[in-house]
Write a protein that holds these residues in place. Structure first.
Motif, PDB file in Angstrom:
ATOM      1  N   SER A  53       0.819  -1.213   0.000  1.00  0.00           N
ATOM      2  CA  SER A  53       0.000   0.000   0.000  1.00  0.00           C
ATOM      3  C   SER A  53       0.855   1.266   0.000  1.00  0.00           C
ATOM      4  O   SER A  53       0.450   2.291  -0.560  1.00  0.00           O
ATOM      5  CB  SER A  53      -0.966   0.002   1.181  1.00  0.00           C
ATOM      6  N   SER A  54       2.030   1.204   0.586  1.00  0.00           N
ATOM      7  CA  SER A  54       2.925   2.375   0.553  1.00  0.00           C
ATOM      8  C   SER A  54       3.384   2.659  -0.870  1.00  0.00           C
ATOM      9  O   SER A  54       3.467   3.823  -1.280  1.00  0.00           O
ATOM     10  CB  SER A  54       4.149   2.143   1.448  1.00  0.00           C
ATOM     11  N   GLY A  55       3.675   1.624  -1.615  1.00  0.00           N
ATOM     12  CA  GLY A  55       4.070   1.789  -3.012  1.00  0.00           C
ATOM     13  C   GLY A  55       2.936   2.349  -3.847  1.00  0.00           C
ATOM     14  O   GLY A  55       3.141   3.211  -4.704  1.00  0.00           O
ATOM     15  N   VAL A  56       1.723   1.874  -3.600  1.00  0.00           N
ATOM     16  CA  VAL A  56       0.558   2.394  -4.310  1.00  0.00           C
ATOM     17  C   VAL A  56       0.343   3.866  -3.959  1.00  0.00           C
ATOM     18  O   VAL A  56       0.067   4.696  -4.829  1.00  0.00           O
ATOM     19  CB  VAL A  56      -0.699   1.556  -4.001  1.00  0.00           C
ATOM     20  N   GLN A  57       0.491   4.222  -2.692  1.00  0.00           N
ATOM     21  CA  GLN A  57       0.360   5.622  -2.280  1.00  0.00           C
ATOM     22  C   GLN A  57       1.395   6.493  -2.977  1.00  0.00           C
ATOM     23  O   GLN A  57       1.098   7.625  -3.369  1.00  0.00           O
ATOM     24  CB  GLN A  57       0.508   5.754  -0.768  1.00  0.00           C
ATOM     25  N   LEU A  58       2.598   5.981  -3.157  1.00  0.00           N
ATOM     26  CA  LEU A  58       3.627   6.729  -3.875  1.00  0.00           C
ATOM     27  C   LEU A  58       3.228   6.963  -5.329  1.00  0.00           C
ATOM     28  O   LEU A  58       3.428   8.056  -5.862  1.00  0.00           O
ATOM     29  CB  LEU A  58       4.967   6.005  -3.804  1.00  0.00           C
ATOM     30  N   LEU A  59       2.669   5.945  -5.962  1.00  0.00           N
ATOM     31  CA  LEU A  59       2.219   6.106  -7.346  1.00  0.00           C
ATOM     32  C   LEU A  59       1.130   7.170  -7.439  1.00  0.00           C
ATOM     33  O   LEU A  59       1.149   8.010  -8.341  1.00  0.00           O
ATOM     34  CB  LEU A  59       1.699   4.785  -7.902  1.00  0.00           C
ATOM     35  N   LEU A  60       0.187   7.127  -6.511  1.00  0.00           N
ATOM     36  CA  LEU A  60      -0.884   8.121  -6.505  1.00  0.00           C
ATOM     37  C   LEU A  60      -0.335   9.530  -6.277  1.00  0.00           C
ATOM     38  O   LEU A  60      -0.742  10.483  -6.952  1.00  0.00           O
ATOM     39  CB  LEU A  60      -1.922   7.776  -5.442  1.00  0.00           C
ATOM     40  N   ALA A  61       0.587   9.678  -5.350  1.00  0.00           N
ATOM     41  CA  ALA A  61       1.183  10.990  -5.064  1.00  0.00           C
ATOM     42  C   ALA A  61       1.999  11.492  -6.252  1.00  0.00           C
ATOM     43  O   ALA A  61       1.951  12.687  -6.587  1.00  0.00           O
ATOM     44  CB  ALA A  61       2.054  10.915  -3.819  1.00  0.00           C
ATOM     45  N   PHE A  62       2.721  10.604  -6.902  1.00  0.00           N
ATOM     46  CA  PHE A  62       3.534  10.980  -8.050  1.00  0.00           C
ATOM     47  C   PHE A  62       2.632  11.400  -9.213  1.00  0.00           C
ATOM     48  O   PHE A  62       2.889  12.401  -9.885  1.00  0.00           O
ATOM     49  CB  PHE A  62       4.443   9.819  -8.458  1.00  0.00           C
ATOM     50  N   GLU A  63       1.556  10.657  -9.423  1.00  0.00           N
ATOM     51  CA  GLU A  63       0.614  10.994 -10.489  1.00  0.00           C
ATOM     52  C   GLU A  63      -0.014  12.358 -10.222  1.00  0.00           C
ATOM     53  O   GLU A  63      -0.130  13.189 -11.115  1.00  0.00           O
ATOM     54  CB  GLU A  63      -0.459   9.899 -10.590  1.00  0.00           C
ATOM     55  N   ARG A  64      -0.391  12.614  -8.990  1.00  0.00           N
ATOM     56  CA  ARG A  64      -0.993  13.897  -8.610  1.00  0.00           C
ATOM     57  C   ARG A  64       0.013  15.036  -8.791  1.00  0.00           C
ATOM     58  O   ARG A  64      -0.323  16.096  -9.319  1.00  0.00           O
ATOM     59  CB  ARG A  64      -1.488  13.837  -7.167  1.00  0.00           C
ATOM     60  N   SER A  65       1.254  14.829  -8.382  1.00  0.00           N
ATOM     61  CA  SER A  65       2.281  15.869  -8.531  1.00  0.00           C
ATOM     62  C   SER A  65       2.535  16.182  -9.993  1.00  0.00           C
ATOM     63  O   SER A  65       2.693  17.348 -10.365  1.00  0.00           O
ATOM     64  CB  SER A  65       3.588  15.418  -7.866  1.00  0.00           C
ATOM     65  N   ALA A  66       2.576  15.152 -10.825  1.00  0.00           N
ATOM     66  CA  ALA A  66       2.782  15.370 -12.255  1.00  0.00           C
ATOM     67  C   ALA A  66       1.621  16.164 -12.838  1.00  0.00           C
ATOM     68  O   ALA A  66       1.826  17.112 -13.609  1.00  0.00           O
ATOM     69  CB  ALA A  66       2.939  14.028 -12.972  1.00  0.00           C
ATOM     70  N   ARG A  67       0.401  15.805 -12.455  1.00  0.00           N
ATOM     71  CA  ARG A  67      -0.794  16.493 -12.957  1.00  0.00           C
ATOM     72  C   ARG A  67      -0.781  17.963 -12.551  1.00  0.00           C
ATOM     73  O   ARG A  67      -1.095  18.850 -13.349  1.00  0.00           O
ATOM     74  CB  ARG A  67      -2.052  15.787 -12.455  1.00  0.00           C
ATOM     75  N   VAL A  68      -0.434  18.244 -11.296  1.00  0.00           N
ATOM     76  CA  VAL A  68      -0.380  19.623 -10.804  1.00  0.00           C
ATOM     77  C   VAL A  68       0.637  20.440 -11.598  1.00  0.00           C
ATOM     78  O   VAL A  68       0.440  21.626 -11.856  1.00  0.00           O
ATOM     79  CB  VAL A  68      -0.061  19.649  -9.289  1.00  0.00           C
ATOM     80  N   CYS A  69       1.713  19.803 -12.015  1.00  0.00           N
ATOM     81  CA  CYS A  69       2.748  20.492 -12.797  1.00  0.00           C
ATOM     82  C   CYS A  69       2.402  20.573 -14.286  1.00  0.00           C
ATOM     83  O   CYS A  69       3.191  21.071 -15.076  1.00  0.00           O
ATOM     84  CB  CYS A  69       4.086  19.776 -12.628  1.00  0.00           C
TER      85      CYS A  69
END
Length: 101
Positions: A53-69
């Motif tokens: 679940s930590s790895g999945v959370q990282l993917l979600l956070a990375f996807e969100r950060s990319a989208r924000v940028c």
């Protein structure tokens, strides 16, 4: 062993090893350092042999950060472990991974 290998053009990252709580802090720092300012980024997860679940959370956070940028994120060749975890959590559609019902 965890490896992050950016491509020479900066549009592709490969992660190898475990995406688990044991590597979450290290992986988070490395991923966030590679959030593109624009365009798209392919994240090659074909060599990820374990994800929690930590790895999945990282993917979600990375996807969100990319989208924000203003950038897009595409999971290229997710390993069976990654695909299974995302499908099990109902996140297959978000990452364009076909899941069995």
């Amino acid at each position: 062993m965890l490896q992050i290998n950016p491509s020479s053009d900066g549009h592709r990252l490969q992660i190898a090893g475990e995406m688990t709580i044991y590597h979450a802090a290290e992986l988070r720092e490395a991923l966030l350092a590679h959030v593109p300012a624009s365009g798209s980024l392919a994240l090659d997860l074909s060599a990820v042999d374990e994800i929690d679940s930590s790895g999945v959370q990282l993917l979600l956070a990375f996807e969100r950060s990319a989208r924000v940028c203003g950038a897009g994120l595409h999971l290229a060749a997710p390993s069976d472990a990654v695909a299974a975890a995302l499908c099990e959590l109902g996140l297959g559609a978000q990452f364009a991974i076909p899941c069995q019902e």
